[in-house]
Scaffold this motif. Structure first.
Motif, PDB file in Angstrom:
ATOM      1  N   GLY A 203       2.481  10.248  -4.576  1.00 39.93           N
ATOM      2  CA  GLY A 203       2.481  11.659  -3.954  1.00 39.93           C
ATOM      3  C   GLY A 203       2.900  12.128  -2.518  1.00 39.93           C
ATOM      4  O   GLY A 203       2.623  12.712  -2.187  1.00 39.93           O
ATOM      5  N   TRP A 204       2.782  10.716  -2.370  1.00 41.54           N
ATOM      6  CA  TRP A 204       1.843  10.908  -0.583  1.00 41.54           C
ATOM      7  C   TRP A 204       3.518  10.224   0.462  1.00 41.54           C
ATOM      8  O   TRP A 204       4.669   9.323  -0.467  1.00 41.54           O
ATOM      9  CB  TRP A 204       1.074   9.504  -0.321  1.00 41.54           C
ATOM     10  N   THR A 205       3.847  11.548   1.119  1.00 44.03           N
ATOM     11  CA  THR A 205       5.137  11.129   1.921  1.00 44.03           C
ATOM     12  C   THR A 205       4.796  10.369   3.343  1.00 44.03           C
ATOM     13  O   THR A 205       4.081  10.602   3.853  1.00 44.03           O
ATOM     14  CB  THR A 205       5.656  12.556   2.014  1.00 44.03           C
ATOM     15  N   ALA A 206       5.724   8.732   3.117  1.00 43.28           N
ATOM     16  CA  ALA A 206       5.420   8.007   4.600  1.00 43.28           C
ATOM     17  C   ALA A 206       6.362   8.343   5.068  1.00 43.28           C
ATOM     18  O   ALA A 206       7.679   8.682   5.137  1.00 43.28           O
ATOM     19  CB  ALA A 206       5.278   6.230   3.607  1.00 43.28           C
TER      20      ALA A 206
ATOM     21  N   VAL B  67       0.490  -1.400  -0.041  1.00 41.62           N
ATOM     22  CA  VAL B  67       0.051   0.071  -0.456  1.00 41.62           C
ATOM     23  C   VAL B  67       0.826   1.621  -0.401  1.00 41.62           C
ATOM     24  O   VAL B  67       0.594   2.392  -1.209  1.00 41.62           O
ATOM     25  CB  VAL B  67      -0.757   0.045   1.243  1.00 41.62           C
ATOM     26  N   LEU B  68       2.424   1.419   0.970  1.00 40.73           N
ATOM     27  CA  LEU B  68       2.594   2.372   0.713  1.00 40.73           C
ATOM     28  C   LEU B  68       3.811   2.597  -0.221  1.00 40.73           C
ATOM     29  O   LEU B  68       3.631   4.463  -0.862  1.00 40.73           O
ATOM     30  CB  LEU B  68       4.054   2.481   2.061  1.00 40.73           C
ATOM     31  N   ARG B  69       3.888   1.284  -1.412  1.00 42.09           N
ATOM     32  CA  ARG B  69       4.567   1.965  -2.881  1.00 42.09           C
ATOM     33  C   ARG B  69       3.375   2.655  -3.489  1.00 42.09           C
ATOM     34  O   ARG B  69       4.137   3.516  -3.969  1.00 42.09           O
ATOM     35  CB  ARG B  69       4.825   0.474  -3.161  1.00 42.09           C
ATOM     36  N   ARG B  70       2.251   2.205  -3.231  1.00 43.90           N
ATOM     37  CA  ARG B  70       1.152   2.739  -4.411  1.00 43.90           C
ATOM     38  C   ARG B  70       1.282   3.977  -4.098  1.00 43.90           C
ATOM     39  O   ARG B  70       0.941   5.457  -4.700  1.00 43.90           O
ATOM     40  CB  ARG B  70       0.160   1.493  -4.475  1.00 43.90           C
ATOM     41  N   LEU B  71       0.940   4.506  -2.405  1.00 39.98           N
ATOM     42  CA  LEU B  71       1.090   5.270  -2.048  1.00 39.98           C
ATOM     43  C   LEU B  71       2.337   7.033  -2.355  1.00 39.98           C
ATOM     44  O   LEU B  71       1.689   7.464  -3.627  1.00 39.98           O
ATOM     45  CB  LEU B  71       0.298   5.456  -0.544  1.00 39.98           C
ATOM     46  N   ALA B  72       2.975   6.248  -2.392  1.00 36.93           N
ATOM     47  CA  ALA B  72       4.319   6.890  -2.857  1.00 36.93           C
ATOM     48  C   ALA B  72       4.547   7.386  -4.408  1.00 36.93           C
ATOM     49  O   ALA B  72       4.326   7.853  -4.798  1.00 36.93           O
ATOM     50  CB  ALA B  72       5.493   6.083  -2.486  1.00 36.93           C
TER      51      ALA B  72
END
Length: 175
Positions: free
Chosen positions: A29-32, A21-26
């Motif tokens: 344009g999302w910053t984890a 999920v985090l890879r897809r959000l990155a």
């Protein structure tokens, strides 16, 4: 401030699912950032496109509260927890009050993938019918009803019909 409808709120079972999920959000344009405490003192953090992530234990109500507060302030949340535990159910319920909660790495809810026959059978089982009685009421053979319930168990990732009915009741939208 009401969080934007596209703010990600995910509850997943494993760290591997969280990474997916985090890879897809990155890519979007999302910053984890690890943990659920927001470093920004401003209340509205939606414009920053921050997604906070971490594990929430079965008895970790403080971390769950931080995750919900972060989501309320506009941050994305990816929580790894057992949604069958009381803390996990409470987390999903609380996040659901803010907006849509995605379960699993693919972001899909199992209830959305149930066919009408499965929903009808699960509703009847939840009302106390046996599988045979539910099958007869839905004009299905017992074999077909058992196959539909087995498919629902696999979809929910549970072993027993009782667990499938409970998962269905927790996750379905109120009428």
């Amino acid at each position: 401030m009401n969080p934007q409808p596209d703010t990600p709120r995910h509850v997943v079972a494993t760290a591997a699912d969280a990474e997916t999920v985090l890879r897809r959000l990155a890519r979007d344009g999302w910053t984890a950032r690890p943990g659920f405490a927001l470093p920004d003192p401003a209340w509205d953090v939606a414009a920053a496109h921050i997604v906070l992530h971490g594990r929430i234990g079965d008895d970790d109500t403080d971390t769950a509260r931080l995750a919900v507060l972060a989501a309320a302030r506009g941050a994305g949340v990816v929580a790894v927890c057992d949604t069958e535990s009381p803390a996990g159910r409470a987390l999903v319920d609380d996040l659901g009050r803010i907006g849509q909660v995605h379960r699993g790495a693919d972001g899909a809810d199992p209830v959305a993938h149930l066919i009408p026959e499965q929903r009808a059978l699960l509703d009847r089982l939840a009302a106390g019918d046996t599988i045979a009685a539910a099958a007869a009421a839905e004009f299905l053979s017992l074999r077909t009803a058992n196959r539909r319930i087995a498919e629902a168990r696999a979809l929910f990732g549970v072993r027993t019909t009782r667990e499938a009915v409970l998962a269905y009741l927790r996750q379905r939208q109120p009428d």
